[in-house]
Design a protein around this motif. Structure first.
Motif, PDB file in Angstrom:
ATOM      1  N   SER A 132       0.814  -1.209   0.000  1.00 22.51           N
ATOM      2  CA  SER A 132       0.000   0.000   0.000  1.00 22.51           C
ATOM      3  C   SER A 132       0.851   1.264   0.000  1.00 22.51           C
ATOM      4  O   SER A 132       0.515   2.258  -0.657  1.00 22.51           O
ATOM      5  CB  SER A 132      -0.940   0.009   1.212  1.00 22.51           C
ATOM      6  N   GLN A 133       1.950   1.243   0.735  1.00 18.35           N
ATOM      7  CA  GLN A 133       2.809   2.425   0.784  1.00 18.35           C
ATOM      8  C   GLN A 133       3.445   2.690  -0.577  1.00 18.35           C
ATOM      9  O   GLN A 133       3.636   3.843  -0.972  1.00 18.35           O
ATOM     10  CB  GLN A 133       3.892   2.249   1.852  1.00 18.35           C
ATOM     11  N   GLN A 134       3.782   1.625  -1.312  1.00 17.56           N
ATOM     12  CA  GLN A 134       4.326   1.792  -2.649  1.00 17.56           C
ATOM     13  C   GLN A 134       3.275   2.405  -3.576  1.00 17.56           C
ATOM     14  O   GLN A 134       3.583   3.285  -4.390  1.00 17.56           O
ATOM     15  CB  GLN A 134       4.804   0.453  -3.200  1.00 17.56           C
ATOM     16  N   CYS A 135       2.031   1.973  -3.469  1.00 16.06           N
ATOM     17  CA  CYS A 135       0.949   2.537  -4.290  1.00 16.06           C
ATOM     18  C   CYS A 135       0.745   4.008  -3.958  1.00 16.06           C
ATOM     19  O   CYS A 135       0.530   4.829  -4.857  1.00 16.06           O
ATOM     20  CB  CYS A 135      -0.339   1.751  -4.065  1.00 16.06           C
ATOM     21  N   ASP A 136       0.798   4.349  -2.669  1.00 21.99           N
ATOM     22  CA  ASP A 136       0.663   5.752  -2.263  1.00 21.99           C
ATOM     23  C   ASP A 136       1.766   6.603  -2.881  1.00 21.99           C
ATOM     24  O   ASP A 136       1.508   7.693  -3.406  1.00 21.99           O
ATOM     25  CB  ASP A 136       0.732   5.865  -0.735  1.00 21.99           C
ATOM     26  N   ALA A 137       3.011   6.101  -2.796  1.00 25.53           N
ATOM     27  CA  ALA A 137       4.147   6.856  -3.314  1.00 25.53           C
ATOM     28  C   ALA A 137       4.074   7.012  -4.828  1.00 25.53           C
ATOM     29  O   ALA A 137       4.347   8.089  -5.372  1.00 25.53           O
ATOM     30  CB  ALA A 137       5.448   6.163  -2.918  1.00 25.53           C
ATOM     31  N   ALA A 138       3.685   5.928  -5.532  1.00 23.45           N
ATOM     32  CA  ALA A 138       3.589   5.976  -6.994  1.00 23.45           C
ATOM     33  C   ALA A 138       2.496   6.947  -7.431  1.00 23.45           C
ATOM     34  O   ALA A 138       2.693   7.752  -8.353  1.00 23.45           O
ATOM     35  CB  ALA A 138       3.321   4.585  -7.549  1.00 23.45           C
ATOM     36  N   ALA A 139       1.339   6.883  -6.779  1.00 17.31           N
ATOM     37  CA  ALA A 139       0.237   7.776  -7.141  1.00 17.31           C
ATOM     38  C   ALA A 139       0.582   9.229  -6.841  1.00 17.31           C
ATOM     39  O   ALA A 139       0.267  10.131  -7.630  1.00 17.31           O
ATOM     40  CB  ALA A 139      -1.028   7.369  -6.383  1.00 17.31           C
ATOM     41  N   LYS A 140       1.229   9.483  -5.719  1.00 21.12           N
ATOM     42  CA  LYS A 140       1.608  10.853  -5.359  1.00 21.12           C
ATOM     43  C   LYS A 140       2.587  11.443  -6.364  1.00 21.12           C
ATOM     44  O   LYS A 140       2.451  12.589  -6.796  1.00 21.12           O
ATOM     45  CB  LYS A 140       2.218  10.865  -3.954  1.00 21.12           C
ATOM     46  N   LYS A 141       3.583  10.637  -6.751  1.00 22.93           N
ATOM     47  CA  LYS A 141       4.573  11.110  -7.719  1.00 22.93           C
ATOM     48  C   LYS A 141       3.922  11.372  -9.074  1.00 22.93           C
ATOM     49  O   LYS A 141       4.171  12.410  -9.713  1.00 22.93           O
ATOM     50  CB  LYS A 141       5.675  10.056  -7.861  1.00 22.93           C
ATOM     51  N   GLU A 193      -8.604  -0.539  -2.655  1.00 20.14           N
ATOM     52  CA  GLU A 193      -8.294   0.860  -2.370  1.00 20.14           C
ATOM     53  C   GLU A 193      -6.978   1.285  -3.022  1.00 20.14           C
ATOM     54  O   GLU A 193      -6.820   2.440  -3.448  1.00 20.14           O
ATOM     55  CB  GLU A 193      -8.235   1.102  -0.868  1.00 20.14           C
ATOM     56  N   ASP A 194      -6.036   0.339  -3.126  1.00 21.54           N
ATOM     57  CA  ASP A 194      -4.767   0.659  -3.780  1.00 21.54           C
ATOM     58  C   ASP A 194      -4.944   0.780  -5.291  1.00 21.54           C
ATOM     59  O   ASP A 194      -4.356   1.654  -5.932  1.00 21.54           O
ATOM     60  CB  ASP A 194      -3.727  -0.426  -3.474  1.00 21.54           C
ATOM     61  N   VAL A 195      -5.750  -0.106  -5.865  1.00 20.96           N
ATOM     62  CA  VAL A 195      -6.045  -0.035  -7.300  1.00 20.96           C
ATOM     63  C   VAL A 195      -6.746   1.276  -7.621  1.00 20.96           C
ATOM     64  O   VAL A 195      -6.452   1.936  -8.628  1.00 20.96           O
ATOM     65  CB  VAL A 195      -6.903  -1.232  -7.734  1.00 20.96           C
ATOM     66  N   ASP A 196      -7.661   1.695  -6.752  1.00 22.94           N
ATOM     67  CA  ASP A 196      -8.398   2.937  -6.970  1.00 22.94           C
ATOM     68  C   ASP A 196      -7.471   4.150  -6.974  1.00 22.94           C
ATOM     69  O   ASP A 196      -7.687   5.108  -7.736  1.00 22.94           O
ATOM     70  CB  ASP A 196      -9.477   3.115  -5.899  1.00 22.94           C
TER      71      ASP A 196
END
Length: 219
Positions: free
Chosen positions: A141-150, A195-198
């Motif tokens: 999940s943290q990787q998805c957060d970082a990728a989406a933020k970037k 939630e990560d896919v979203d």
């Protein structure tokens, strides 16, 4: 480079390097040289000799892993760390202990502490591995957060900086600057939670809204 025909001339003779001040190079591999990568691989080739755990080497990153269900298992891991430390001392090298972290996995993990030399290593709940964030729950999940933020940050920059909204302009920019952050090593951290896919799909939907002709379509 030194004269290979003269055995009395060392490859590191009269070599210096600097960060803040110049210092003589007495060990290791000269950085920036043509043979540097090959010599470095040769240099660390024996790093894993005698180790009982699993060791992974990539460039100058080294990872040691092992099962730690019993006191004997934990003792083997500590012995492997001791061997690595002795290898470094023998070869006049030093592990950067500030970057050496312990990542514990498993719900019933006893969070055993380990040391390298005379220093105890700190535990961590999440570490970056070749650009991807890996946490102790392995849910990514943290990787998805970082990728989406970037990706969102770059997309916002494109939106503010580019006047044209045509496909010919926006699609190449999206493909070159935004999409790589959503797909880098995605085979490894492929999100499983909805939630990560979203989070990632939200970036795609945001991109389509600023591209003329794709406002109501998904990429």
């Amino acid at each position: 480079m030194g004269d290979f025909n003269n055995p009395n001339i060392c490859w590191l003779t009269e070599r210096t390097q600097r960060i803040s001040s110049w210092k003589e190079v007495t060990s290791g591999v000269q950085q920036g040289s043509i043979l540097g990568l090959v010599l470095f691989n040769i240099f660390i080739n024996e790093l894993d000799e005698g180790l009982e755990g699993t060791i992974i080497k990539f460039a100058d990153d080294t990872k040691l892993g092992g099962i730690a269900n019993t006191p004997e298992d934990r003792s083997r891991i500590q012995n492997d760390l001791n061997r690595l430390e002795r290898w470094a001392e023998t070869n006049k090298m030093k592990f950067n202990r500030d970057k050496c972290k312990i990542l514990h996995f498993g719900r019933k993990n006893e969070m055993q502490r380990y040391r390298m030399g005379d220093a105890w290593l700190d535990s961590s709940t999440c570490e970056k591995d070749l650009g991807d964030l890996v946490d102790n729950k392995l849910n990514m999940s943290q990787q998805c957060d970082a990728a989406a933020k970037k990706a969102n940050g770059i997309l916002a920059c494109i939106n503010r900086s580019i006047v044209s909204r045509s496909r010919e302009v926006m699609l190449p920019l999206y493909s070159a600057l935004v999409r790589p952050h959503l797909e880098y090593c995605v085979q490894f951290w492929a999100p499983q939670l909805k939630e990560d896919v979203d989070k990632l799909e939200c970036v795609w939907r945001r991109a389509t809204k600023i591209i003329k002709g794709l406002e109501n379509k998904a990429l």
